[in-house]
Motif scaffolding. Sequence first.
Motif, mmCIF file in Angstrom:
data_model
loop_
_atom_site.group_PDB
_atom_site.id
_atom_site.type_symbol
_atom_site.label_atom_id
_atom_site.label_comp_id
_atom_site.label_asym_id
_atom_site.label_seq_id
_atom_site.Cartn_x
_atom_site.Cartn_y
_atom_site.Cartn_z
ATOM 1 N N VAL A 134 0.843 -1.189 0.000
ATOM 2 C CA VAL A 134 0.000 0.000 0.000
ATOM 3 C C VAL A 134 0.884 1.246 0.000
ATOM 4 O O VAL A 134 2.074 1.184 0.327
ATOM 5 C CB VAL A 134 -0.936 0.012 1.233
ATOM 6 C CG1 VAL A 134 -1.848 -1.205 1.221
ATOM 7 C CG2 VAL A 134 -0.127 0.046 2.526
ATOM 8 N N MET A 135 0.295 2.381 -0.371
ATOM 9 C CA MET A 135 1.043 3.633 -0.403
ATOM 10 C C MET A 135 1.397 4.070 1.022
ATOM 11 O O MET A 135 0.593 3.919 1.957
ATOM 12 C CB MET A 135 0.202 4.708 -1.086
ATOM 13 C CG MET A 135 -0.206 4.369 -2.516
ATOM 14 S SD MET A 135 1.146 4.493 -3.692
ATOM 15 C CE MET A 135 1.323 6.269 -3.805
ATOM 16 N N LYS A 136 2.578 4.638 1.186
ATOM 17 C CA LYS A 136 3.028 5.108 2.493
ATOM 18 C C LYS A 136 2.775 6.610 2.605
ATOM 19 O O LYS A 136 3.147 7.387 1.730
ATOM 20 C CB LYS A 136 4.518 4.823 2.675
ATOM 21 C CG LYS A 136 4.877 3.341 2.580
ATOM 22 C CD LYS A 136 4.224 2.529 3.682
ATOM 23 C CE LYS A 136 4.659 1.068 3.616
ATOM 24 N NZ LYS A 136 3.992 0.238 4.653
ATOM 25 N N THR A 137 2.114 7.022 3.688
ATOM 26 C CA THR A 137 1.808 8.439 3.889
ATOM 27 C C THR A 137 2.474 9.014 5.130
ATOM 28 O O THR A 137 2.589 10.232 5.267
ATOM 29 C CB THR A 137 0.289 8.639 4.020
ATOM 30 O OG1 THR A 137 -0.185 7.932 5.175
ATOM 31 C CG2 THR A 137 -0.431 8.134 2.783
ATOM 32 N N GLY A 138 2.874 8.170 6.062
ATOM 33 C CA GLY A 138 3.457 8.672 7.306
ATOM 34 C C GLY A 138 2.433 8.948 8.388
ATOM 35 O O GLY A 138 2.805 9.241 9.528
ATOM 36 N N TRP A 139 1.136 8.866 8.063
ATOM 37 C CA TRP A 139 0.093 9.128 9.063
ATOM 38 C C TRP A 139 -0.164 7.855 9.869
ATOM 39 O O TRP A 139 -0.214 6.752 9.321
ATOM 40 C CB TRP A 139 -1.189 9.582 8.382
ATOM 41 C CG TRP A 139 -2.295 9.962 9.347
ATOM 42 C CD1 TRP A 139 -2.551 11.190 9.842
ATOM 43 C CD2 TRP A 139 -3.275 9.079 9.905
ATOM 44 N NE1 TRP A 139 -3.642 11.152 10.687
ATOM 45 C CE2 TRP A 139 -4.099 9.851 10.746
ATOM 46 C CE3 TRP A 139 -3.532 7.724 9.796
ATOM 47 C CZ2 TRP A 139 -5.162 9.331 11.448
ATOM 48 C CZ3 TRP A 139 -4.589 7.182 10.510
ATOM 49 C CH2 TRP A 139 -5.388 7.981 11.320
ATOM 50 N N LYS A 140 -0.326 8.030 11.169
ATOM 51 C CA LYS A 140 -0.689 6.926 12.048
ATOM 52 C C LYS A 140 -1.760 7.392 13.015
ATOM 53 O O LYS A 140 -1.766 8.558 13.424
ATOM 54 C CB LYS A 140 0.529 6.422 12.839
ATOM 55 C CG LYS A 140 1.565 5.695 12.010
ATOM 56 C CD LYS A 140 2.682 5.182 12.901
ATOM 57 C CE LYS A 140 3.736 4.430 12.088
ATOM 58 N NZ LYS A 140 4.831 3.924 12.955
ATOM 59 N N LEU A 209 -6.199 8.254 5.122
ATOM 60 C CA LEU A 209 -5.019 8.965 5.603
ATOM 61 C C LEU A 209 -3.827 8.041 5.787
ATOM 62 O O LEU A 209 -2.670 8.475 5.678
ATOM 63 C CB LEU A 209 -5.354 9.666 6.926
ATOM 64 C CG LEU A 209 -6.309 10.863 6.833
ATOM 65 C CD1 LEU A 209 -6.706 11.335 8.225
ATOM 66 C CD2 LEU A 209 -5.686 12.002 6.039
ATOM 67 N N SER A 210 -4.084 6.762 6.039
ATOM 68 C CA SER A 210 -2.979 5.807 6.201
ATOM 69 C C SER A 210 -2.519 5.227 4.871
ATOM 70 O O SER A 210 -1.644 4.362 4.856
ATOM 71 C CB SER A 210 -3.409 4.675 7.142
ATOM 72 O OG SER A 210 -4.549 4.004 6.642
ATOM 73 N N GLY A 211 -3.113 5.676 3.752
ATOM 74 C CA GLY A 211 -2.646 5.272 2.438
ATOM 75 C C GLY A 211 -3.333 4.065 1.844
ATOM 76 O O GLY A 211 -2.883 3.561 0.801
#
Length: 605
Positions: A134-140, A209-211
């Motif tokens: 999955v795409m990485k967004t940096g949001w957790k 938001l988590s991709g």
Amino acid sequence: MARDEEAEALPVEDEEYEEYIPVKKRRQLEVQSRLSRLGRPSLVAPLNGEPLRNKDGGSSDGAGAAPRDQQPAVQQRGKESLLILKAKALQEGLGETEQERVLKEEAELMRSITQKAALKTYAELAKDIKYTQVMKTGWKPPLKYRLTSEDEHQRVRDHFYIICEGHHLPPPIPAFEDMRLPPSILRYLADAGIKKPTPIQMQGLPAILSGRDMIGIAFTGSGKTLAFALPMVLAAYQEEVRMRLEGGEGPIGMVICPSRELARQTYDIVVAYSEALRADGAPELRTLLTIGGVDMKSQGDAIRAGVHMVVATPGRLKDLLAKRRMTLDACRYVCLDEADRMVDLGFEEDIREILSFFTGQRQMLMFSATMPMKIKAFAESALVDPVTVNVGRAGATNLDIIQEVEYVKEEAKLAYLLECLQKTPPPVLVFAEGKKDVDTIHQFLLLKGVEAVASHGSKDQEDREWAIQSFKTGQKDVLIATDVASKGLDFQNVQHVINYDMPEEIENYVHRIGRTGRRGKTGLATTFINKAQSESILLDLKHLLREAKQRIPPELEAASGTRGCVYCGGLGHRIADCPKLRSDTRDAGRNSKDHFGSGGFGAEM
């Protein structure tokens, strides 16, 4: 001497010599031997006219045998064992029930419909490229949600009737403050009266938001636009902070809408979020509206300056991409609004053509109020480890809407329409199936002194935008439109929706009445029916009313039939009688029809 020479010419018999027996004859002899051991006469046909012997030495043909008309029928057995043959005979004897036969035929029909290429780019299909990460967004999510058990997360989902499918599901977050949104966005939402996330936002925003790729299904008016527009703005903001966008670059995110009106509405929402961020000192985020009917030169100028986000309809977007005025090299966020229509028959190739301009992986989202199983399975082929978020049954109506169905003869519709307008204060939305009906109703209401405007695909873009805007701002009391205004448009304070005629597909009915009863308010929907409607659509309407616990008029109570279509999700017919399937089959391969008046394909609505 001659006899001795003749004797020498004859072959000398070898005691070890064995005569060659053909394979077919050896098999028949073996079968005969087995039957003889069982004490049964041979029923195997002889080879080359040579009779085979029974157990008692008698011939199975010729003298001593029964006449041919009294002999048992000749049988030949294949390679299957006797047990397999017996099982087949029993199966043939039992046969299939009528219900089993119908279900088998529907499964075969559904399999033939869904056996299509996945929704991927041409290069990905040709090279068999598959993305697994999955795409990485940096949001957790915040730590307290990460430490909460999955059972507790599921209790929250069950409380809000959220049905989630997928691996490693993100937790539902019931507060905007816990989603780590910028303070300026939180203030904007509070000023707009949006204090708590709706169920689709509660689970959808953390997933996006988590991709994660996502399919979002929720009833009309449930806040789906915020769920996909806000993460796109935040993704563009993050990329702008990392590296400033230069002229000619972009977009980073893109939303594709089925109609110009819906694209305009989505564009306004995206611009509002961007301006809210900028009010706190964030860099400018430029958004481009790409729809038909707008000067392409101005759109080209905006692209040359660099755009962060694009809201588009398929026709104009394809045109810009084909002419190389826009590239999707940096685009990593794509949302298909009203996705069931966007990937439907007739639009599949158009969407794939747009996707073919991508050069890498993208986060893909699909949102709609109706998502039939056929479309859902097709959409999942394009997504990477998708999360499916479903609030309620796909295709179900909003329970905040009171649905009234009236039997009105065709010649009495206009007169009765005036009476229905008195049920509630304005604004009132009137839907008709054809453009001529829209113009007729519009002229009639103007003659009666009603402040009314009309919108359909044959009108100029300026006239359509003026009609929608004047209705939204309260300058006009009544809007008459085709289904071009039924998909996703948000009209505040509309208390009453009137269906001048019943649409051909039950999905359009759900979208139409969904223009009222939004944001927790109660709405009223009045629908005219008569003998002009098909029995299948009336059955769909009857079961939809029953599901929503609405009053069913006697005209609909008399309708009866089997329920459950696996193609469109209609409750009152089977797939063999599906009007949507007939319409899609009729339109398949013909790109001249534009169901949404969005331009680029020709205006039909």
